[in-house]
Design a protein around this motif. Structure first.
Motif, short mmCIF file in Angstrom:
data_model
loop_
_atom_site.label_atom_id
_atom_site.label_comp_id
_atom_site.label_asym_id
_atom_site.label_seq_id
_atom_site.Cartn_x
_atom_site.Cartn_y
_atom_site.Cartn_z
N LEU A 1 -8.06 4.68 13.00
CA LEU A 1 -7.68 3.36 12.48
C LEU A 1 -7.23 3.54 11.04
O LEU A 1 -8.04 3.86 10.16
N PHE B 1 -6.98 -3.16 0.85
CA PHE B 1 -8.31 -3.76 0.89
C PHE B 1 -8.40 -5.01 0.03
O PHE B 1 -9.47 -5.55 -0.18
N ALA B 2 -7.26 -5.46 -0.48
CA ALA B 2 -7.30 -6.64 -1.34
C ALA B 2 -7.27 -7.91 -0.50
O ALA B 2 -7.74 -8.96 -0.92
N ASN B 3 -6.73 -7.81 0.67
CA ASN B 3 -6.57 -8.97 1.54
C ASN B 3 -7.83 -9.22 2.38
O ASN B 3 -8.18 -8.39 3.22
N PRO B 4 -8.48 -10.34 2.16
CA PRO B 4 -9.74 -10.59 2.87
C PRO B 4 -9.57 -10.64 4.39
O PRO B 4 -10.53 -10.48 5.13
N LYS C 1 -8.28 -8.51 6.15
CA LYS C 1 -8.56 -7.18 6.70
C LYS C 1 -9.97 -7.10 7.25
O LYS C 1 -10.23 -6.45 8.26
N LEU C 2 -10.88 -7.77 6.58
CA LEU C 2 -12.27 -7.75 7.01
C LEU C 2 -12.41 -8.44 8.36
O LEU C 2 -13.14 -8.00 9.25
N LEU D 1 -11.00 -6.15 10.93
CA LEU D 1 -11.94 -5.05 11.17
C LEU D 1 -13.08 -5.51 12.07
O LEU D 1 -13.50 -4.80 12.98
N GLU D 2 -13.57 -6.70 11.81
CA GLU D 2 -14.65 -7.20 12.66
C GLU D 2 -14.22 -7.27 14.11
O GLU D 2 -14.90 -6.78 15.01
N THR E 1 -13.45 -3.55 15.50
CA THR E 1 -14.62 -2.69 15.71
C THR E 1 -15.46 -3.20 16.87
O THR E 1 -15.98 -2.42 17.65
N LEU F 1 -12.05 5.98 10.87
CA LEU F 1 -11.45 5.10 9.86
C LEU F 1 -10.81 5.91 8.76
O LEU F 1 -11.46 6.75 8.13
N ASN G 1 -8.47 5.71 5.26
CA ASN G 1 -7.82 4.99 4.18
C ASN G 1 -6.57 5.77 3.80
O ASN G 1 -6.65 6.84 3.22
N PRO H 1 -11.66 -16.76 6.33
CA PRO H 1 -12.85 -17.62 6.28
C PRO H 1 -12.82 -18.63 5.13
O PRO H 1 -13.15 -19.79 5.31
N GLN H 2 -12.39 -18.18 3.95
CA GLN H 2 -12.38 -19.11 2.81
C GLN H 2 -11.43 -20.28 3.00
O GLN H 2 -11.58 -21.30 2.35
#
Lengths: 350, 350
Positions: B86, B91-94, B96-97, B100-101, B104, B116, B118, B302-303
């Motif tokens: 992967l 990693f600046a863009n939320p 991505k999290l 990833l959730e 994964t 993973l 980078n 989410p925000q």
DNA sequence: TTGTAAGCGTTATCAG
DNA sequence: CTGATAACGCTTACAA
């Protein structure tokens, strides 16, 4: 079983299979072991031979098979797979992304590969660990994870022990190396700041605390405040480090209160909670931050610096911590847990 | 070289080495291959034998070695390592999290392990790919990554081809399977919403566009607006999907403008930019969202749902996309790229 | 249902 | 500096 030319010379370059060192050896007119040596920095090999090999390798598209390499070198004492498992369990906290960035960068630069595992729930940690063992990882890193101590027993069964490292969380468990910020020192630093700023009615907003490997922040704050002010502050905790959960908790527990019954500062176990708390104060309670209620976080997530929040928070030295992690992985002898000191970043919310 | 009891029976249980199937076989009084069978669901083995083996395995703490298993089954046509790489680069863009959730979770439930990586910068993509090949991954997944088409050549050299999958981004490149939202349909949906809401002076805020594998959103919006309104909107782009960069760009390009020279809506290529834009409007320009300037995002991070932003945005069907990814991995025959339709989530910013 | 032979692609070790 | 032998732990094929 010999190293002779196979009966079908082109077999190993057929579709569906990788080029092997034997193929390269044949093409370069050397032995397989010379190919191997050409690919290692320390090898004793003539420049001419190496160049010939590298040329052939490039032509054929040879990519060494790390599975075979690991297997073959398994009996050596210092054998390493250069693979670590990274277990992660909470994707709601934006700080995880920051940690991932530091970790993936440091590990890759140190030559370590990462097996990323989502431990779907706490019961899944042990299976996840065992699963990672099947790939013969050199270490397992638990990144800010909620885990019960019993999972260690599950792991300690096997013959060889991969290192078990808890990152960004302390653990007193025997055999676990913890790389984390000194929560007690950090919390005292925050508590002193709160005192110095003249706040008198702090509210502590904590996250989940199910297992022994948890943050000591709330306890430390309570103790400090009790000792210096003679009373323990109001407190609440949430089942997850989730901004929206924090927002609704603060909304529900503070709404309808008279001004003098409100806290003057909300100290949060981390930024995820703090951002939610700020949203609640502003948008639900229609109050101002910090004039009516101040807020302090922990982690210094990227948004904390943004124009909307300008959050006062505590920054962990993640780069240092990640560097130490690589040191720990590299080390032959057993390594110590280590605690780091961060710094308070005073912005505008407190 | 035989399967006899080794000269030193305890050798393989010595410290530093794992328990092997031979150890288990000896303890259970069966052959190594019976041990193997006990660990496979489809095997033809008596219940008694299986139980005996499993008991011995549990006692000894036997954990199969997937490296050896993969190596041994390499020549089979349908051989799989059940490992995917992967690659991630931002990693600046939320968001991505969130990706990833989903990824994964879906991959782990489908029995896939994740390497993973980078990709430290765009030049690093090719080395990263080659590195992953050393672990004989079955596929490489580029998650919203910036990559140049030439990296494909690097990979196409080798014998066996791991599948190359671009997730959350379209690519027309031959041999690449792209799993993404239909950017054109999504953008048209947004453009129609903007039109329906009566906005007349949109401003398009785009992210980096270096390579062919980029989002088609800006182009589609421009084209649509040009066709329906006869003029192309003002536009700007930023070198990274970073909220703070977006904030300063909007601040710098809009400040000091007369009210009638301001856009009435800022359409953003994704939420990371949109959140920054909102911050700029509120805190730098001292204007209101949406009364003075409306904002639309993309992704539904989410925000976006939080009390502070209440962002109108477009949600990608990540769960479906991840499920399709697993399907693609599972498939024997070559699979198609697929585009998905998401939905506009209308909140309060537009 | 179970056991045997052969070999996957590499490396440790020692011989030349 | 280079080559050969014997593993590493497992699976595929086939024989019993």
């Amino acid at each position: 079983m010999s190293n002779d030319v196979p009966t079908t010379p082109e077999a190993s370059t057929a579709y569906g299979s990788y080029v092997t060192a034997d193929d390269v050896a044949r093409a370069a007119g050397v032995s397989r072991w010379t190919v191997n040596r050409a690919f290692r920095k320390d090898a004793s090999i003539s420049a001419k031979a190496r160049e010939k090999v590298m040329q052939a390798a490039a032509d054929l598209g040879y990519i060494p098979d790390l599975r075979a390499a690991g297997l073959a070198s398994a009996r050596s004492v210092s054998a390493r797979s250069n693979l670590v498992a990274l277990l992660i369990d909470d994707f709601a906290n934006p700080h995880k992304l920051v940690m991932l960035e530091h970790l993936t960068r440091a590990l890759r630069q140190g030559g370590w590969d990462i097996l990323l595992v989502n431990t779907l729930d706490t019961d899944d940690t042990a299976p996840a660990l065992r699963h990672a063992s099947q790939r013969r990882v050199d270490a397992t890193i638990l990144i800010g994870i909620q885990f019960s101590d019993e999972i260690l027993d599950q792991v300690h069964q096997g013959g060889r022990q991969p290192k078990l490292i808890v990152f960004a969380r302390t653990s007193q468990v025997e055999g676990v190396i913890s790389i984390a910020v000194d929560d007690q020192a950090a919390t005292r630093c925050i508590a002193e700041y709160v005192t110095r700023k003249g706040f008198r009615r702090p509210f502590y907003l904590a996250g989940p605390r199910t297992f022994s490997a948890h943050l000591l922040r709330k306890e430390t704050f309570m103790e400090y405040w009790g000792q210096t002010h003679g009373h323990t502050p109001e407190t609440a905790w949430i089942g997850a480090y989730d901004s929206q959960k924090a927002e609704s908790l603060i909304r529900e527990s503070l709404r309808g209160r008279a001004a003098e019954a409100l806290p003057d500062v909300i100290v949060c176990e981390n930024d995820a909670l703090a951002l939610g708390a700020i949203d609640a104060i502003r948008h639900d309670l229609k109050l101002r931050v910090p004039e009516d209620i101040a807020v302090i976080g922990f982690d210094d997530v990227p948004q904390a610096a943004g124009a909307n929040y300008r959050l006062t928070t505590y920054r962990q030295p993640l780069a240092e911590m990640a560097a130490y992690l690589v040191e720990v992985l590299e080390a032959q002898e057993p390594m110590q847990s280590r605690m780091f000191l961060g710094e308070l970043v005073a912005r505008e919310t407190a």
